[in-house]
Design an enzyme around this catalytic site. Structure first.
Site, PDB file in Angstrom:
ATOM      1  N   GLU A 118       5.400   6.908  36.453  1.00 12.12           N
ATOM      2  CA  GLU A 118       5.408   5.436  36.486  1.00 12.12           C
ATOM      3  C   GLU A 118       4.839   4.818  35.223  1.00 12.12           C
ATOM      4  O   GLU A 118       5.344   3.811  34.708  1.00 12.12           O
ATOM      5  CB  GLU A 118       4.604   4.966  37.714  1.00 12.12           C
ATOM      6  CG  GLU A 118       4.673   3.496  37.969  1.00 12.12           C
ATOM      7  CD  GLU A 118       6.078   3.054  38.369  1.00 12.12           C
ATOM      8  OE1 GLU A 118       6.743   2.458  37.494  1.00 12.12           O
ATOM      9  OE2 GLU A 118       6.515   3.301  39.500  1.00 12.12           O
ATOM     10  N   ILE A 125       3.651  -2.309  35.609  1.00 12.42           N
ATOM     11  CA  ILE A 125       4.764  -2.765  36.459  1.00 12.42           C
ATOM     12  C   ILE A 125       5.388  -1.544  37.153  1.00 12.42           C
ATOM     13  O   ILE A 125       5.812  -0.609  36.484  1.00 12.42           O
ATOM     14  CB  ILE A 125       5.845  -3.466  35.610  1.00 12.42           C
ATOM     15  CG1 ILE A 125       5.249  -4.627  34.827  1.00 12.42           C
ATOM     16  CG2 ILE A 125       6.993  -3.930  36.490  1.00 12.42           C
ATOM     17  CD1 ILE A 125       6.204  -5.222  33.789  1.00 12.42           C
ATOM     18  N   LYS A 194      11.802   4.031  26.433  1.00 14.08           N
ATOM     19  CA  LYS A 194      11.623   3.513  27.799  1.00 14.08           C
ATOM     20  C   LYS A 194      12.974   3.156  28.424  1.00 14.08           C
ATOM     21  O   LYS A 194      13.206   3.398  29.607  1.00 14.08           O
ATOM     22  CB  LYS A 194      10.704   2.295  27.763  1.00 14.08           C
ATOM     23  CG  LYS A 194       9.278   2.669  27.369  1.00 14.08           C
ATOM     24  CD  LYS A 194       8.479   1.444  27.011  1.00 14.08           C
ATOM     25  CE  LYS A 194       7.048   1.801  26.644  1.00 14.08           C
ATOM     26  NZ  LYS A 194       6.334   0.679  26.017  1.00 14.08           N
TER      27      LYS A 194
END
Ligand SMILES: NC(=O)c1ccc[n+]([C@@H]2O[C@H](COP(=O)([O-])OP(=O)(O)OC[C@H]3O[C@@H](n4cnc5c(N)ncnc54)[C@H](OP(=O)(O)O)[C@@H]3O)[C@@H](O)[C@H]2O)c1
Length: 411
Positions: A118, A125, A194
């Site tokens: 995560e 977030i 990302k």
């Protein structure tokens, strides 16, 4: 207290820097809460740094490995070894996942253990969890947003104070929002890693870093931001992963947004990510994009999820091709000779290439003038041809500057 509650979960910690140090403190501070929630009490059973610790010995005595070293080697070897030894792994390492995700997911699948990450995307977030779990069977059309806090701080500062890119970057370093070497942040490479991860999750297809095209913010001028303000636009470095006819597009680029866009007010070092799909319309989440304790909190959340049980499914549903030529709207900045007919000449070139103008701001200054316009969406290859033709006009005083615009106006 049940027998289970007294059982420890031994965490082998690889890396004890900004995030690893904060994680070790957080584990101690939240051990009771984790034990109450999962029935397992976490403890750090060994730490590896460059100066200290032995990976083999740490792996041997651990139940779970947390990788917070960064870099691809030896992190890749260690994570693979841990998974193959049957240890679940939590990592915050976006480079590792963007380059070797498939290999790592496969190793996790084969060993039947969880690999969670995560903290690798968009800081606090919980976008990975939301895409994998809440939207696990949703046909996601697009995931996009601001996934680099350093550049968002710089652009916010430039827009607010009229500072140059260089001055805003210096300020970002002073405030700890930019690293000593900010190259990967400002050139878009960090955001590209990302987006490779998010695209893979959203579209269930392998996407590696080298398939993501990216541009950074180094060329942005304060005057672009000033003109943009007049046109009601604000500038963000966006990562966009979307379904396109015949495949997907995954890109990072600076982009103007209209005022009502949900990402327009996201300021400073914050991140924000939007997910779009027919059945969910759109969901937007925002929060701090980095920071030791914030990232450590996302890592601990992954540990808790692993202790809680069921793993998310990293299923691949076939390889989708990358579609390079997509349609975009553009902001176009031209420094031209201040004489009659220049606007008509430029409009003619654009018209010949099938590019239509949405709005124009014109300013004269001595014998030079600025023409700033927003053009409607068109194929990027066609816009590039128009730009080349405009650059060849003898009225041009400097190379044209173009920045993408998202036209969508939200109410
Ligand atoms: N910082 C953030 O806000 C942030 C946000 C999101 C994700 N992340 C990710 O989190 C990870 C860690 O980042 P960080 O900022 O905490 O890095 P950092 O402060 O540089 O810490 C790295 C740690 O790993 C150790 N290490 C590095 N290479 C090693 C090697 N070859 N062998 C053994 N130990 C090694 C270092 O050891 P020494 O102490 O001996 O140097 C140090 O303890 C990275 O993947 C990063 O991308 C960071």
């Amino acid at each position: 207290m049940s027998e289970e509650a007294s059982k420890a979960v031994r965490i082998g910690l690889l890396g004890r820097g900004t995030v690893g140090g904060a994680f070790a403190e957080l584990v101690e501070a939240r051990a009771d809460a984790v034990a109450a929630a999962t029935g397992r009490r976490p403890e750090i059973c060994g730490t590896l740094t460059r100066a200290d610790g032995d990976f083999g010995a740490i792996l041997e005595r651990s139940d779970l490995i947390v990788e917070l070293m960064g870099g691809t080697e030896p992190a890749r070897d260690y994570v693979l070894a841990a998974l193959r030894a049957g240890r679940p792994v939590v990592t915050a390492n976006k480079q590792l996942l963007a380059q070797y995700g498939e290999e790592l997911f496969e190793a996790a699948r084969e060993a039947g253990v969880q690999l969670r990450f995560e903290a690798a995307v968009a800081g606090v977030i919980p976008i990975v969890r939301v895409i994998q779990e809440s939207f696990g069977v949703t046909e996601i059309a697009k995931v996009f947003g601001i996934v680099n806090g350093t550049t968002n701080y710089i652009l916010t500062e430039m827009a607010a104070s009229g500072a140059s890119y260089e001055d805003a970057l210096t300020r970002a370093k002073e405030l700890g929002y930019a690293e000593a070497d900010p190259t990967e942040d400002v050139n878009g490479a960090d955001a590209a890693a990302k987006m490779a991860i998010l695209a893979r999750l959203a579209f269930h297809t392998p996407v590696t870093l080298d398939e993501v095209s990216y541009e950074g913010i180094e060329q942005i001028k304060p005057e672009d931001l000033a003109y943009a303000k007049e046109l009601g636009l604000s500038l963000k470095l966006l990562g966009v992963a979307e379904r396109r006819e015949g495949g997907i597009g995954v890109r990072v680029f600076p982009c103007f947004l209209y005022g009502g866009h949900p990402l327009a007010p996201v300021a400073g070092p914050f991140n924000a990510v939007m997910v779009e799909a027919p059945e969910i319309t759109e969901v937007t989440m925002s929060g701090p994009g980095a920071g030791g304790v914030q990232t450590a909190s996302a890592v601990l959340g992954d540990v808790v999820s692993i202790l809680g049980g069921e793993a998310p499914v990293h299923d691949t549903r076939g390889r989708l091709p990358i579609v390079a030529d997509v349609s975009s709207s553009f902001y176009l900045h031209l420094e031209v000779a201040d004489r009659p007919g220049v606007l008509a000449q430029v409009a003619q070139v654009l018209g010949d290439k099938g590019v239509s103008v949405k709005s124009v701001v014109q300013r004269g200054s001595g014998d030079e003038a600025r023409l700033v316009m927003v053009v409607h969406e068109c194929l990027e290859s066609r816009f590039a041809e128009a730009l080349e033709a405009i650059d060849a006009l003898d009225v041009l005083r400097a190379p044209p500057r173009a920045i993408r615009v998202i036209q969508e106006e939200f109410v």
